[in-house]
Design an enzyme around this catalytic site. Sequence first.
Site, PDB file in Angstrom:
ATOM      1  N   ALA A  93       0.868  -1.029  -0.022  1.00 47.75           N
ATOM      2  CA  ALA A  93       0.153   0.082  -0.136  1.00 47.75           C
ATOM      3  C   ALA A  93       0.976   1.651  -0.460  1.00 47.75           C
ATOM      4  O   ALA A  93       2.223   1.346   0.527  1.00 47.75           O
ATOM      5  CB  ALA A  93      -0.866  -0.045   1.016  1.00 47.75           C
ATOM      6  N   PRO A  94       0.722   2.323  -0.275  1.00 48.13           N
ATOM      7  CA  PRO A  94      -1.135   2.409  -1.176  1.00 48.13           C
ATOM      8  C   PRO A  94      -0.841   1.848  -2.352  1.00 48.13           C
ATOM      9  O   PRO A  94      -1.629   2.066  -3.048  1.00 48.13           O
ATOM     10  CB  PRO A  94      -1.133   4.139  -1.560  1.00 48.13           C
ATOM     11  CG  PRO A  94       0.527   4.622  -1.467  1.00 48.13           C
ATOM     12  CD  PRO A  94       1.459   3.980  -0.533  1.00 48.13           C
ATOM     13  N   ASN A  96       1.391   2.133  -5.564  1.00 53.54           N
ATOM     14  CA  ASN A  96       1.784   2.988  -6.647  1.00 53.54           C
ATOM     15  C   ASN A  96       2.533   1.803  -7.583  1.00 53.54           C
ATOM     16  O   ASN A  96       2.964   1.962  -8.955  1.00 53.54           O
ATOM     17  CB  ASN A  96       2.754   4.103  -6.324  1.00 53.54           C
ATOM     18  CG  ASN A  96       1.584   5.215  -5.735  1.00 53.54           C
ATOM     19  OD1 ASN A  96       0.705   5.426  -6.146  1.00 53.54           O
ATOM     20  ND2 ASN A  96       1.996   5.655  -4.745  1.00 53.54           N
ATOM     21  N   CYS A 219      12.619   5.108   0.815  1.00 53.65           N
ATOM     22  CA  CYS A 219      12.968   6.563   0.043  1.00 53.65           C
ATOM     23  C   CYS A 219      13.527   6.687   1.929  1.00 53.65           C
ATOM     24  O   CYS A 219      13.026   7.992   2.146  1.00 53.65           O
ATOM     25  CB  CYS A 219      11.532   6.955   0.274  1.00 53.65           C
ATOM     26  SG  CYS A 219       9.798   6.491   1.280  1.00 53.65           S
TER      27      CYS A 219
HETATM   28  N1  SAM Z   1       4.665   0.171  -2.443  1.00 53.30           N
HETATM   29  C1  SAM Z   1       4.141   0.990  -1.873  1.00 53.30           C
HETATM   30  C2  SAM Z   1       3.244   1.659  -2.912  1.00 53.30           C
HETATM   31  O1  SAM Z   1       4.583   2.617  -4.404  1.00 53.30           O
HETATM   32  O2  SAM Z   1       2.837   3.044  -2.872  1.00 53.30           O
HETATM   33  C3  SAM Z   1       4.550   1.858  -0.434  1.00 53.30           C
HETATM   34  C4  SAM Z   1       5.067   0.770   0.487  1.00 53.30           C
HETATM   35  S1  SAM Z   1       4.998   1.970   2.438  1.00 53.30           S
HETATM   36  C5  SAM Z   1       7.080   1.580   1.582  1.00 53.30           C
HETATM   37  C6  SAM Z   1       5.277   0.105   3.553  1.00 53.30           C
HETATM   38  C7  SAM Z   1       4.024  -0.419   4.117  1.00 53.30           C
HETATM   39  O3  SAM Z   1       4.201  -2.142   4.021  1.00 53.30           O
HETATM   40  C8  SAM Z   1       3.239   0.427   4.242  1.00 53.30           C
HETATM   41  O4  SAM Z   1       2.102   0.289   3.722  1.00 53.30           O
HETATM   42  C9  SAM Z   1       3.203  -0.444   5.630  1.00 53.30           C
HETATM   43  O5  SAM Z   1       1.425  -0.927   6.689  1.00 53.30           O
HETATM   44  C10 SAM Z   1       3.576  -2.087   5.040  1.00 53.30           C
HETATM   45  N2  SAM Z   1       3.926  -3.205   6.041  1.00 53.30           N
HETATM   46  C11 SAM Z   1       5.047  -2.808   6.881  1.00 53.30           C
HETATM   47  N3  SAM Z   1       4.614  -4.075   7.939  1.00 53.30           N
HETATM   48  C12 SAM Z   1       4.239  -5.357   6.696  1.00 53.30           C
HETATM   49  C13 SAM Z   1       4.152  -6.716   7.222  1.00 53.30           C
HETATM   50  N4  SAM Z   1       4.765  -7.483   7.594  1.00 53.30           N
HETATM   51  N5  SAM Z   1       3.473  -7.079   5.709  1.00 53.30           N
HETATM   52  C14 SAM Z   1       3.168  -6.435   5.033  1.00 53.30           C
HETATM   53  N6  SAM Z   1       3.054  -5.209   5.031  1.00 53.30           N
HETATM   54  C15 SAM Z   1       3.962  -4.558   5.452  1.00 53.30           C
END
Ligand code: SAM
Length: 293
Positions: A93-94, A96, A219
Amino acid sequence: KSYKISDLLKPRYARVNTLKMDIESALLEFKKQYEVCQDAMVSGLLIFPPRTDLHDHPLVKSGSVFLQGKASSMVAVALGPKPRWEVIDACAAPGNKTVHLAALMKGNGKIIACELNKERVKRLKNTIELAGAINVKVKHEDFFNMSPEDPAYSKVQAILLDPSCSGSGTAVDRLDHLLPSYTADSDLNRLEKLAAFQRKALEHALSFPAVERIVYSTCSINQVENEDVIKSVLPLASSYGFELTTIFPQWPRRGHPIFDGSQHVLRTDLIEDKEGFFIALFVRKGVSPPAKH
Ligand code: SAM
């Protein structure tokens, strides 16, 4: 060296969602109103002058175009999924990068988009629906609970791992963050915890049996979340037959030289590129190299 706020005026980027619209048509449409050109490295990434506000543009509202930065758009391209592959987006999430993967796969194959946070799962689903990405299955799940032994994942060939990070590469509102060496003492504990999570997630990704390619991105500008994580998993990666592979060789800014092969990974710079990102690609040996970027 001091930095002026004008240094931060970054060009605006928008990625054409080729599931819904072809690049030429998008360009023609935008040229009616804006100065726009195409990025030389990421196909379908359009560049607009700083402060161009496209949030309410009909092509953005309809999901034909996504407002996504250059570094962020380089991640799925670096992974280079083939249309029929099965791919896990581990921290999705979100969404992209999920929908960018879907576009690169031309809506074929299968993407398993995993997200732990319930609220963010909703945003992920909205993004996928807006993009018209029909080959994505959303899993509201902890990535660590997705077992590499589960037959459901026995054919997964690629993993995109974009874990939670400090976001220090996008903190443009605080000028002190512009100093590359800046780390507030209070952040150190948090950074160590994040790095431990990032390392564990990368080790988990490496353990899926059929996976041939893993891209890791943050990032963040902090070495502890980037090169240190990569360096720490190198012995394990090598034991599974993975090696770091050069992505975007034409890009000048490479990883901090703290391990052999640091030139394979890349950084974007908070000042030069107006955002700080890190991208690394592992490829399992014996598998043919990716198509050239
Ligand atoms: N890749 C996404 C994008 O480009 O739109 C952004 C990802 S964001 C940096 C990291 C995401 O990992 C967050 O939404 C968070 O809730 C999720 N997250 C954190 N720990 C996680 C886990 N153990 N398993 C799955 N998702 C996890």
